[in-house]
Structure formats: structure tokens, C-alpha cells
Design a protein around this motif. Structure first.
Motif, short mmCIF file in Angstrom:
data_model
loop_
_atom_site.label_atom_id
_atom_site.label_comp_id
_atom_site.label_asym_id
_atom_site.label_seq_id
_atom_site.Cartn_x
_atom_site.Cartn_y
_atom_site.Cartn_z
N GLY A 264 0.83 -1.19 0.01
CA GLY A 264 0.09 -0.01 -0.03
C GLY A 264 0.92 1.15 -0.13
O GLY A 264 2.16 1.19 -0.16
N GLY A 265 0.10 2.40 -0.15
CA GLY A 265 1.12 3.69 0.02
C GLY A 265 0.43 4.77 0.28
O GLY A 265 -0.98 4.73 0.36
N CYS A 266 1.08 5.86 0.41
CA CYS A 266 0.32 7.36 0.72
C CYS A 266 1.06 8.31 -0.59
O CYS A 266 2.16 8.38 -0.59
CB CYS A 266 0.88 7.70 2.00
N LEU A 267 0.01 8.68 -1.06
CA LEU A 267 0.15 9.99 -2.27
C LEU A 267 0.01 11.32 -1.25
O LEU A 267 -1.18 11.77 -1.35
CB LEU A 267 -0.56 9.45 -3.35
N ALA A 268 0.95 11.77 -0.96
CA ALA A 268 0.99 13.02 -0.42
C ALA A 268 1.44 14.23 -1.30
O ALA A 268 2.56 13.90 -1.74
CB ALA A 268 1.87 12.94 0.99
N ASP A 269 0.78 15.24 -1.44
CA ASP A 269 1.22 16.39 -2.25
C ASP A 269 0.33 17.55 -1.87
O ASP A 269 -0.42 17.40 -1.23
CB ASP A 269 0.93 15.91 -3.65
N ASP A 270 0.93 18.63 -2.30
CA ASP A 270 0.00 20.00 -2.12
C ASP A 270 -1.32 19.76 -2.56
O ASP A 270 -1.67 19.05 -3.62
CB ASP A 270 0.88 21.37 -2.52
N MET A 271 -2.10 20.63 -2.07
CA MET A 271 -3.32 20.69 -2.54
C MET A 271 -3.45 21.33 -3.94
O MET A 271 -2.78 22.11 -4.02
CB MET A 271 -4.34 21.56 -1.68
N GLY A 272 -4.45 20.74 -4.85
CA GLY A 272 -4.52 21.11 -6.02
C GLY A 272 -3.55 20.68 -7.10
O GLY A 272 -3.68 20.95 -8.26
N LEU A 273 -2.76 19.51 -6.77
CA LEU A 273 -1.76 19.13 -7.61
C LEU A 273 -2.03 18.00 -8.50
O LEU A 273 -1.32 17.16 -9.15
CB LEU A 273 -0.46 18.95 -7.10
N GLY A 274 -3.33 17.50 -8.05
CA GLY A 274 -3.75 16.33 -8.60
C GLY A 274 -3.66 14.88 -8.19
O GLY A 274 -3.53 13.93 -8.94
N LYS A 275 -3.83 14.66 -6.90
CA LYS A 275 -3.84 13.42 -6.33
C LYS A 275 -5.19 12.62 -6.76
O LYS A 275 -5.04 11.52 -6.91
CB LYS A 275 -3.75 13.57 -4.67
N THR A 276 -6.31 13.20 -6.97
CA THR A 276 -7.36 12.61 -7.51
C THR A 276 -7.27 11.94 -8.65
O THR A 276 -7.75 10.81 -8.92
CB THR A 276 -8.61 13.45 -7.22
N VAL A 277 -6.79 12.78 -9.80
CA VAL A 277 -6.61 12.16 -11.08
C VAL A 277 -5.36 11.14 -11.21
O VAL A 277 -5.93 10.22 -11.79
CB VAL A 277 -6.40 13.35 -12.42
N GLN A 278 -4.38 11.18 -10.45
CA GLN A 278 -3.60 10.21 -10.27
C GLN A 278 -4.18 9.01 -9.56
O GLN A 278 -3.85 7.76 -10.31
CB GLN A 278 -2.34 10.61 -9.31
N THR A 279 -5.17 8.98 -8.76
CA THR A 279 -5.84 7.90 -8.39
C THR A 279 -6.66 7.20 -9.17
O THR A 279 -6.76 5.91 -9.27
CB THR A 279 -6.36 8.36 -6.95
N LEU A 280 -7.49 8.08 -9.88
CA LEU A 280 -8.42 7.72 -10.69
C LEU A 280 -7.76 6.98 -12.05
O LEU A 280 -8.02 5.89 -12.59
CB LEU A 280 -9.19 8.64 -11.52
N ALA A 281 -6.60 7.59 -12.45
CA ALA A 281 -5.59 6.85 -13.43
C ALA A 281 -5.27 5.50 -12.95
O ALA A 281 -5.19 4.45 -13.72
CB ALA A 281 -4.57 7.76 -13.69
#
Length: 194
Positions: free
Chosen positions: A79-96
Motif C-alpha cells: 500500500g502507499g500514501c500519495l501526499a502532495d500539495d493541495m490542487g496538484l492532482g492526487k485525485t486524477v492520479q488515483t483515478l488513473a
């Protein structure tokens, strides 16, 4: 440390994958297959471009790198944690990721989040991944059955409802369980964290 994290299994001990680093620290001369596995974990390959035909977005280089990292973790059972600044696209990376790692046989992914961002997930999933089927497990009329879960790719719910409907969610084997805004789980003693 090894014995602290090991779990007894069939008269032997096993170390969960998430503590694989402990094995690496103790190995003086690992067997060739274990040595190869350890070497693979030291280097995450990064693709120059990632093309997903069903993704209605072009990933920026750092987003493609994040997706490649998530796929690497998936391929090694982590498993992992995708941490980044707000608005940099974590949602689209997760959907991809959900587009690129579709399970066979089909299993839905559960995404748990604060109620305030359900609309954002729904809108971004419809915009960037219209081929993924979405179900919102919200409101007072939500189903008490998992019968609908196999008909969708993504189930969106809130931390409060996940806690309240835990028995329902435990009856289904999800492809992924994704926690958005996971700082909501900071109280290790709370029921929501457990």
C-alpha cells in the motif's frame, strides 16, 4: 524488531509485506530470488509518458511519476500514501491508477473521505474517467447489502458512514480501499481509526 512485527503462521513466523525492510536489514547473504526482490524495491522505474486511452486528461510529468509509483507499489503488493500539495492532482492520479489496475474478476474500490469532498470525487471521476461506474454510499436510504458493489467500479462514502456501516464493508473484498484526507484518522484510540 523482526519478532515484534512477525505473525505466527503454521508453526513458523511471517513478516507482513509492509515490514519487508526489516528482512533486508537482517540479511547477510540472501538467496538469489530474495536478493532480486530487494534490488527491485530500491529502484522505482519511471515512464517518460503514460497513456491511458480511457483517461480524459493528460498527466503532468510529476503526476505520471506518481501514477508509476502507485503502480509499482501495486505490483509488489504494497500500500502507499500519495501526499502532495493541495490542487496538484492526487485525485486524477488515483483515478488513473484505478483505470490501469482493473481487477479480473471485477471488484469495486472503496474510497472513504470527508462528506465535503464527495461532490469533488464524483465530478472528477465523471470528467476524467467516464468509463468508471460510480456509486455513492451516502444518505439515509443507502443499501445495507453488498449486492450492488459488483455492479460499480468505485464506491464513494464518508468516514462517518464507513464507521457506521463497518459490518457491511467487512463482508466485501475490495480491490482497493482509498482514504482521502486521511488526517481524519489521527486519533489512534478512536473508533474511526480502527
Amino acid at each position: 524488531d523482526l519478532f515484534y512485527y512477525a505473525v505466527e503462521h503454521n508453526r513458523s513466523f511471517r513478516v507482513p509485506v509492509r515490514h519487508f525492510g526489516l528482512v533486508n536489514d537482517l540479511m547477510v547473504s540472501p538467496n538469489p530470488s530474495l536478493k532480486k526482490k530487494l534490488e527491485e524495491l530500491e529502484f522505482v522505474p519511471v515512464a517518460e509518458t503514460i497513456s491511458l486511452p480511457a483517461l480524459k486528461a493528460t498527466l503532468r510529468p510529476y503526476q505520471a511519476e506518481g501514477l508509476q509509483w502507485l503502480r509499482f507499489l501495486h505490483g509488489h503488493g504494497f500500500g502507499g500514501c500519495l501526499a502532495d500539495d493541495m490542487g496538484l492532482g492526487k485525485t486524477v492520479q488515483t483515478l488513473a491508477l484505478l483505470l490501469s489496475e482493473r481487477p479480473d474478476p471485477h471488484k469495486a474500490t472503496l474510497i472513504i473521505m470527508p462528506a465535503s469532498v464527495i461532490h469533488n470525487w464524483r465530478n472528477e471521476a465523471r470528467r476524467f474517467t467516464p468509463s468508471l461506474r460510480i456509486m455513492e454510499h451516502t444518505g439515509i436510504n443507502r443499501s445495507a447489502s453488498t449486492i450492488f458493489f459488483d455492479a460499480v467500479d468505485i464506491i464513494l462514502t464518508t468516514y462517518g458512514l464507513a464507521r457506521n456501516d463497518l459490518g457491511l464493508f467487512l463482508r466485501y473484498h475490495f480491490h482497493y480501499v482509498i482514504l482521502d484526507e486521511s488526517q481524519n484518522l489521527r486519533n489512534r484510540e478512536g473508533k474511526r481509526f480502527r
